[in-house]
Design a protein around this motif. Structure first.
Motif, mmCIF file in Angstrom:
data_model
loop_
_atom_site.group_PDB
_atom_site.id
_atom_site.type_symbol
_atom_site.label_atom_id
_atom_site.label_comp_id
_atom_site.label_asym_id
_atom_site.label_seq_id
_atom_site.Cartn_x
_atom_site.Cartn_y
_atom_site.Cartn_z
ATOM 1 N N LEU A 45 11.936 -8.257 3.832
ATOM 2 C CA LEU A 45 11.304 -9.427 4.108
ATOM 3 C C LEU A 45 9.746 -8.996 3.777
ATOM 4 O O LEU A 45 9.041 -10.081 3.514
ATOM 5 C CB LEU A 45 11.403 -9.885 5.589
ATOM 6 C CG LEU A 45 12.824 -10.326 5.860
ATOM 7 C CD1 LEU A 45 13.123 -10.663 7.326
ATOM 8 C CD2 LEU A 45 12.941 -12.090 5.122
ATOM 9 N N ILE A 46 9.158 -8.078 4.069
ATOM 10 C CA ILE A 46 7.755 -7.735 4.274
ATOM 11 C C ILE A 46 7.367 -7.570 2.715
ATOM 12 O O ILE A 46 6.343 -8.045 2.238
ATOM 13 C CB ILE A 46 7.526 -6.308 4.814
ATOM 14 C CG1 ILE A 46 7.653 -6.587 6.517
ATOM 15 C CG2 ILE A 46 6.176 -5.990 4.552
ATOM 16 C CD1 ILE A 46 7.689 -5.182 7.185
ATOM 17 N N THR A 47 8.051 -6.943 1.862
ATOM 18 C CA THR A 47 7.608 -6.542 0.529
ATOM 19 C C THR A 47 8.068 -7.723 -0.593
ATOM 20 O O THR A 47 7.497 -7.973 -1.659
ATOM 21 C CB THR A 47 8.564 -5.235 0.037
ATOM 22 O OG1 THR A 47 9.804 -5.456 0.171
ATOM 23 C CG2 THR A 47 7.959 -4.306 0.810
ATOM 24 N N GLY A 48 9.093 -8.390 -0.464
ATOM 25 C CA GLY A 48 9.483 -9.613 -1.376
ATOM 26 C C GLY A 48 10.234 -8.900 -2.595
ATOM 27 O O GLY A 48 10.196 -9.390 -3.432
ATOM 28 N N THR A 54 -2.283 -15.037 -5.488
ATOM 29 C CA THR A 54 -2.551 -13.521 -6.177
ATOM 30 C C THR A 54 -2.028 -12.479 -5.272
ATOM 31 O O THR A 54 -1.398 -11.607 -5.956
ATOM 32 C CB THR A 54 -4.023 -13.490 -6.367
ATOM 33 O OG1 THR A 54 -4.730 -13.351 -5.014
ATOM 34 C CG2 THR A 54 -4.786 -14.145 -7.547
ATOM 35 N N GLU A 55 -1.864 -12.501 -3.842
ATOM 36 C CA GLU A 55 -1.446 -11.723 -3.047
ATOM 37 C C GLU A 55 0.194 -11.563 -3.043
ATOM 38 O O GLU A 55 0.713 -10.567 -3.155
ATOM 39 C CB GLU A 55 -1.823 -11.755 -1.787
ATOM 40 C CG GLU A 55 -3.270 -11.739 -1.332
ATOM 41 C CD GLU A 55 -3.563 -12.043 0.150
ATOM 42 O OE1 GLU A 55 -4.256 -11.307 0.565
ATOM 43 O OE2 GLU A 55 -2.995 -13.026 0.641
ATOM 44 N N ILE A 56 0.546 -12.711 -3.374
ATOM 45 C CA ILE A 56 2.198 -12.929 -3.215
ATOM 46 C C ILE A 56 2.673 -12.317 -4.412
ATOM 47 O O ILE A 56 3.502 -11.597 -4.708
ATOM 48 C CB ILE A 56 2.701 -14.363 -3.217
ATOM 49 C CG1 ILE A 56 2.157 -14.760 -1.697
ATOM 50 C CG2 ILE A 56 4.129 -14.659 -3.727
ATOM 51 C CD1 ILE A 56 2.298 -16.264 -1.467
ATOM 52 N N ASN A 100 10.486 -16.413 12.502
ATOM 53 C CA ASN A 100 9.862 -15.776 13.771
ATOM 54 C C ASN A 100 9.467 -14.456 13.233
ATOM 55 O O ASN A 100 8.249 -13.898 13.799
ATOM 56 C CB ASN A 100 10.756 -15.619 14.925
ATOM 57 C CG ASN A 100 11.094 -17.026 15.632
ATOM 58 O OD1 ASN A 100 10.434 -17.867 15.370
ATOM 59 N ND2 ASN A 100 12.343 -16.811 16.399
ATOM 60 N N ILE A 101 10.267 -13.465 12.531
ATOM 61 C CA ILE A 101 9.733 -12.216 11.946
ATOM 62 C C ILE A 101 8.550 -12.621 11.088
ATOM 63 O O ILE A 101 7.281 -11.783 11.336
ATOM 64 C CB ILE A 101 10.929 -11.541 11.467
ATOM 65 C CG1 ILE A 101 12.044 -11.144 12.239
ATOM 66 C CG2 ILE A 101 10.366 -10.467 10.782
ATOM 67 C CD1 ILE A 101 13.308 -10.557 11.659
ATOM 68 N N MET A 102 8.721 -13.561 10.239
ATOM 69 C CA MET A 102 7.549 -13.574 9.255
ATOM 70 C C MET A 102 6.032 -14.039 9.943
ATOM 71 O O MET A 102 5.340 -13.800 9.511
ATOM 72 C CB MET A 102 7.916 -14.809 8.226
ATOM 73 C CG MET A 102 9.092 -14.058 7.118
ATOM 74 S SD MET A 102 8.819 -12.517 6.714
ATOM 75 C CE MET A 102 7.497 -12.682 5.303
ATOM 76 N N GLN A 103 6.532 -14.998 10.895
ATOM 77 C CA GLN A 103 5.346 -15.466 11.804
ATOM 78 C C GLN A 103 4.453 -14.172 12.362
ATOM 79 O O GLN A 103 3.237 -14.162 12.344
ATOM 80 C CB GLN A 103 5.600 -16.245 12.879
ATOM 81 C CG GLN A 103 5.879 -17.792 12.285
ATOM 82 C CD GLN A 103 6.455 -18.627 13.248
ATOM 83 O OE1 GLN A 103 6.914 -18.445 14.316
ATOM 84 N NE2 GLN A 103 6.394 -19.930 13.024
ATOM 85 N N SER A 129 16.395 -13.308 0.465
ATOM 86 C CA SER A 129 15.150 -12.656 1.233
ATOM 87 C C SER A 129 13.735 -12.665 0.580
ATOM 88 O O SER A 129 12.812 -12.876 0.932
ATOM 89 C CB SER A 129 15.597 -11.391 1.878
ATOM 90 O OG SER A 129 15.833 -10.341 0.616
ATOM 91 N N ARG A 130 13.981 -12.481 -0.659
ATOM 92 C CA ARG A 130 12.996 -12.318 -1.763
ATOM 93 C C ARG A 130 12.213 -13.784 -1.898
ATOM 94 O O ARG A 130 10.849 -13.707 -1.528
ATOM 95 C CB ARG A 130 13.475 -11.942 -3.018
ATOM 96 C CG ARG A 130 12.231 -11.685 -3.859
ATOM 97 C CD ARG A 130 12.987 -10.921 -5.325
ATOM 98 N NE ARG A 130 12.137 -11.021 -6.322
ATOM 99 C CZ ARG A 130 11.137 -9.932 -6.550
ATOM 100 N NH1 ARG A 130 10.652 -9.272 -5.849
ATOM 101 N NH2 ARG A 130 10.612 -10.071 -7.731
ATOM 102 N N ALA A 131 12.990 -14.897 -1.886
ATOM 103 C CA ALA A 131 12.364 -16.069 -1.855
ATOM 104 C C ALA A 131 11.738 -16.519 -0.597
ATOM 105 O O ALA A 131 10.723 -17.149 -0.299
ATOM 106 C CB ALA A 131 13.329 -17.157 -2.389
ATOM 107 N N ALA A 132 12.674 -15.924 0.661
ATOM 108 C CA ALA A 132 12.182 -16.458 1.760
ATOM 109 C C ALA A 132 10.559 -15.634 2.256
ATOM 110 O O ALA A 132 10.032 -16.515 2.818
ATOM 111 C CB ALA A 132 13.356 -16.218 2.972
ATOM 112 N N ALA A 133 10.826 -14.515 2.060
ATOM 113 C CA ALA A 133 9.619 -13.706 2.279
ATOM 114 C C ALA A 133 8.377 -14.237 1.655
ATOM 115 O O ALA A 133 7.335 -14.557 1.998
ATOM 116 C CB ALA A 133 9.730 -12.344 1.838
ATOM 117 N N THR A 134 8.199 -14.600 0.171
ATOM 118 C CA THR A 134 7.255 -15.103 -0.420
ATOM 119 C C THR A 134 6.973 -16.448 -0.320
ATOM 120 O O THR A 134 5.709 -16.973 -0.181
ATOM 121 C CB THR A 134 7.493 -15.046 -2.081
ATOM 122 O OG1 THR A 134 8.756 -15.445 -2.369
ATOM 123 C CG2 THR A 134 7.613 -13.354 -2.339
ATOM 124 N N SER A 135 7.863 -17.365 -0.094
ATOM 125 C CA SER A 135 7.600 -18.792 0.099
ATOM 126 C C SER A 135 6.978 -18.898 1.550
ATOM 127 O O SER A 135 5.971 -19.697 1.670
ATOM 128 C CB SER A 135 9.272 -19.494 0.327
ATOM 129 O OG SER A 135 9.813 -19.605 -1.006
#
Length: 181
Positions: free
Chosen positions: A5-8, A137-139, A167-170, A121-127
């Protein structure tokens, strides 16, 4: 799951994290990737993955990595891969095992893994990062993309705001915003 989730990053990238190519700095870990990856192109190399601490102790990847590395030191043999098997002889895990672990977490929190998989999880984290105001640019840098069209075409998805992952991403978004200010 926190790493995903953190790294994407892809499961392939997460499973390649190596403690010998890791720097532990105050409040962060930096992992350099020493091997070729699926998306490695001639003349390019993935930038190091930087993991910063989070104010919420339960969601802090740095705290969890500290504990994980401490607990696995005694069972590590000659391998330096960060993630090792829970079962003796505690060999390095494969990318399929990383995907399986992520799918288990998704299933445990009630997410339908017939619809969403470890790759989701890659799409969820970056979206989610984009929806919460992270700069494109950060994403792109965090996920290792060079082209914004890749994100827009394949990974940018609508965000549902009533899930554990949200909730985790928030929590991480709040910490990232605090660090930016």
């Amino acid at each position: 799951m926190l790493l995903a989730l953190i790294t994407g990053q892809r499961c392939q990238t997460i499973h390649k994290l190596n403690i010998h190519l890791m720097q532990k700095l105050p409040g962060k870990y930096i992992f350099t990737l020493g091997e070729k990856l699926k998306h490695t192109k001639p003349g390019t190399h993935q930038k190091p993955i930087e993991l910063s601490s989070c104010a919420d102790r339960d969601l802090c990847v740095v705290r969890h990595l500290d504990e994980y590395i401490h607990r696995t030191t005694s069972i590590r043999t000659d391998n330096s891969q960060l993630l090792i098997s829970c079962i003796k002889p505690h060999n390095p895990i494969s990318k399929d095992t990383a995907a399986c672990w992520i799918n288990e977490v998704l299933r445990d929190v009630g997410i339908d893994t017939n619809i969403y998989s470890s790759h989701s999880s890659r799409a969820a984290a970056t979206s989610y990062g984009f929806a919460m105001g992270a700069r494109l640019t950060e994403i792109l840098e965090a996920a290792g993309w060079f082209n914004a069209q890749t994100f827009a075409s394949y990974y940018q998805k609508p965000i549902v705001t009533d899930t554990l992952g949200t909730n985790i991403m928030q929590a991480f978004a709040a910490d990232a915003e605090r660090d930016r200010v």
